[in-house]
Scaffold this active site. Structure first.
Site, PDB file in Angstrom:
ATOM      1  CE1 TYR A 196      -3.017  -3.011   0.231  1.00  0.00           C
ATOM      2  CE2 TYR A 196      -3.906  -2.093   2.260  1.00  0.00           C
ATOM      3  CZ  TYR A 196      -3.947  -3.045   1.251  1.00  0.00           C
ATOM      4  OH  TYR A 196      -4.917  -4.023   1.266  1.00  0.00           O
TER       5      TYR A 196
ATOM      6  CE  LYS B 244       1.226 -18.029  -2.128  1.00  0.00           C
ATOM      7  NZ  LYS B 244       0.587 -19.336  -1.850  1.00  0.00           N
TER       8      LYS B 244
ATOM      9  CG  ASP C  38      -1.915 -20.151   0.174  1.00  0.00           C
ATOM     10  OD1 ASP C  38      -1.121 -20.072   1.136  1.00  0.00           O
ATOM     11  OD2 ASP C  38      -1.594 -20.622  -0.929  1.00  0.00           O
TER      12      ASP C  38
ATOM     13  CG  ASP D 261      -7.084  -4.317   4.012  1.00  0.00           C
ATOM     14  OD1 ASP D 261      -8.116  -4.348   4.698  1.00  0.00           O
ATOM     15  OD2 ASP D 261      -6.961  -3.602   2.999  1.00  0.00           O
TER      16      ASP D 261
ATOM     17  CG  ASP E 181     -12.485  -6.961   5.626  1.00  0.00           C
ATOM     18  OD1 ASP E 181     -11.815  -6.254   6.405  1.00  0.00           O
ATOM     19  OD2 ASP E 181     -13.177  -6.483   4.711  1.00  0.00           O
TER      20      ASP E 181
HETATM   21 MG    MG Z   1     -10.008  -3.399   4.862  1.00  0.00          MG
END
Ligand code: MG
Ligand code: NAI
Length: 357
Positions: free
Chosen positions: A132, A182, A215, A239, A243
């Site tokens: 990001y 990863k 994963d 991030d 969720d």
């Molecule tokens: Mg988010």
């Protein structure tokens, strides 16, 4: 405590307005008054002035002890303009290295899992770099065969600082830490993560340390979430997984977060969720994520008993389904749930030990 309040867009103002009286009462019960500085930063200001927050924003925020943030994003402004222009900018400019996202199950709150009881984990997400960081570009725009480049940046000092914070956090909990990467496929940045965190782990022999690929972690979070304690994640993976974690314990309306630089202030405290334009304006947003973000703010300010009193009041209010908002399967509005928390808090005796929740 001087608190900068940035309600923002969509359900942001709805959940923040509902939460502030609870936080103010909890703080004042423990001898601290909240002095609220309301800031109109966000999408509406962007449409009016061309920027989501003013040039002097950092000075304003730095004059406060903490920031309570609602959410940004509105359908008539490109998402990256507001998200980058406000919340990501605050995180990066204040160098808020740690994004702390605790997730736990609550008695009485329905879950997509058959049995979500006993889930109690915390995601420690890198907050200023990774995928990001905003390095990249678009090449051959409009010429056909266009390219989009997004360069991830991972640095040893930032990873090490975050890892130490995560291991210290594990020491206050069940002493288990899972590094999520990863590095089998993205073997430049993520092998750096592996090496730096392996090294830090040697200073914490009392913490059970493991590496898990992202994963596999996604599957494990659904299949055996109780095996998890602290998850140390890059910006992108933290991030996404937060969720998923929120979904396990009742959804986006239940997930709080703190953006902090350990040992420094102000931190930015905000629900994990966004502006939820699909339900905004109807008075039905779940205020719990915002209330629990406020509890994190109080805890970070050294007011742990005040923070625990908010969590205990949330637990009591949620144990009665008549207080549940539609996302939890109920019919109550934002105000009803927040008022139930406030009433429970009012009824708590200050000298009474806070019940384990
Ligand atoms: Mg988010
Ligand atoms: P979202 O988190 O706003 O919504 C996802 C789903 O969760 C929706 O179905 C929504 O109704 C539900 N939801 C969210 N908060 C809720 C609450 N308090 N109570 C009940 N249900 C709730 O994510 P989405 O739809 O991807 O993004 C909407 C906007 O928010 C976009 O503009 C996005 O860029 C922005 N956003 C902003 C963030 C921030 O301010 N930190 C974080 C994530 C998204």
């Amino acid at each position: 405590m001087r608190i900068a309040c940035i309600p923002g867009d969509g359900v942001g103002p709805e959940v923040l307005t509902a939460s502030l009286p609870v936080l103010a009462l909890a703080a004042s019960r423990h001898g601290v008054e909240l002095d609220l500085v309301e800031l109109d930063w966000g999408g509406e200001r962007y449409l009016r002035t061309g920027v989501a927050m003013p040039a002097e924003s950092l000075d304003v925020v730095r004059s406060c002890d903490a920031v309570m943030f609602g959410a940004v994003g509105r359908p008539d402004v490109p998402d990256h303009v507001l998200v980058r222009g406000l919340i990501i900018a605050l995180r990066q400019e204040l160098d808020l290295a740690v994004n702390l996202r605790p997730v736990r199950s609550w008695h009485g709150v329905p879950s997509v899992l058959r049995d979500a009881g006993g889930i109690d984990l915390v995601i420690v997400r890198e907050n200023t770099e990774g995928e990001y960081v905003g390095v990249g570009g678009r090449v051959k725009r409009g010429l056909g065969g266009e390219l989009g480049l997004e360069v991830a940046v991972h640095s040893q000092p930032v990873i090490e600082r975050l890892a130490r914070f995560a291991f210290d956090t594990a020491r206050t909990r069940r002493r288990r830490l899972s590094l999520v990467t990863k590095s089998n496929a993205m073997y430049h940045g993520y092998t750096l993560w592996d090496e730096v965190v392996d090294e830090v782990a040697t200073d914490y022999p009392d913490v059970v340390f493991e590496r898990v690929l992202v994963d596999a972690m996604a599957a494990r979070m659904v299949q055996s979430p109780r095996s998890l304690d602290v998850l140390l994640c890059s910006n992108l993976f933290g991030d996404i997984l937060s969720d998923l974690a929120a979904a396990l314990v009742g959804g986006m309306g239940m997930a709080p977060s703190a953006n902090i630089l350990p040992g420094s202030s102000p931190g930015v405290f905000e629900p994990v969720h966004g502006s939820a334009p699909d339900i905004a304006g109807r008075g039905i947003a779940n205020p719990v994520a915002c209330l629990l973000s406020g509890a994190l703010m109080l805890e970070h300010a050294g007011l742990l008993p005040a923070a625990e009193s908010v969590r205990a009041a949330v637990a009591t209010a949620l144990s009665d389904p008549s207080h549940h908002t539609p996302d939890l399967g109920g019919t109550a509005g934002t105000a009803t749930l927040a008022e139930a928390v406030l009433t429970t808090l009012e009824a708590q005796r200050v000298d009474q030990p806070v019940p384990a929740s």
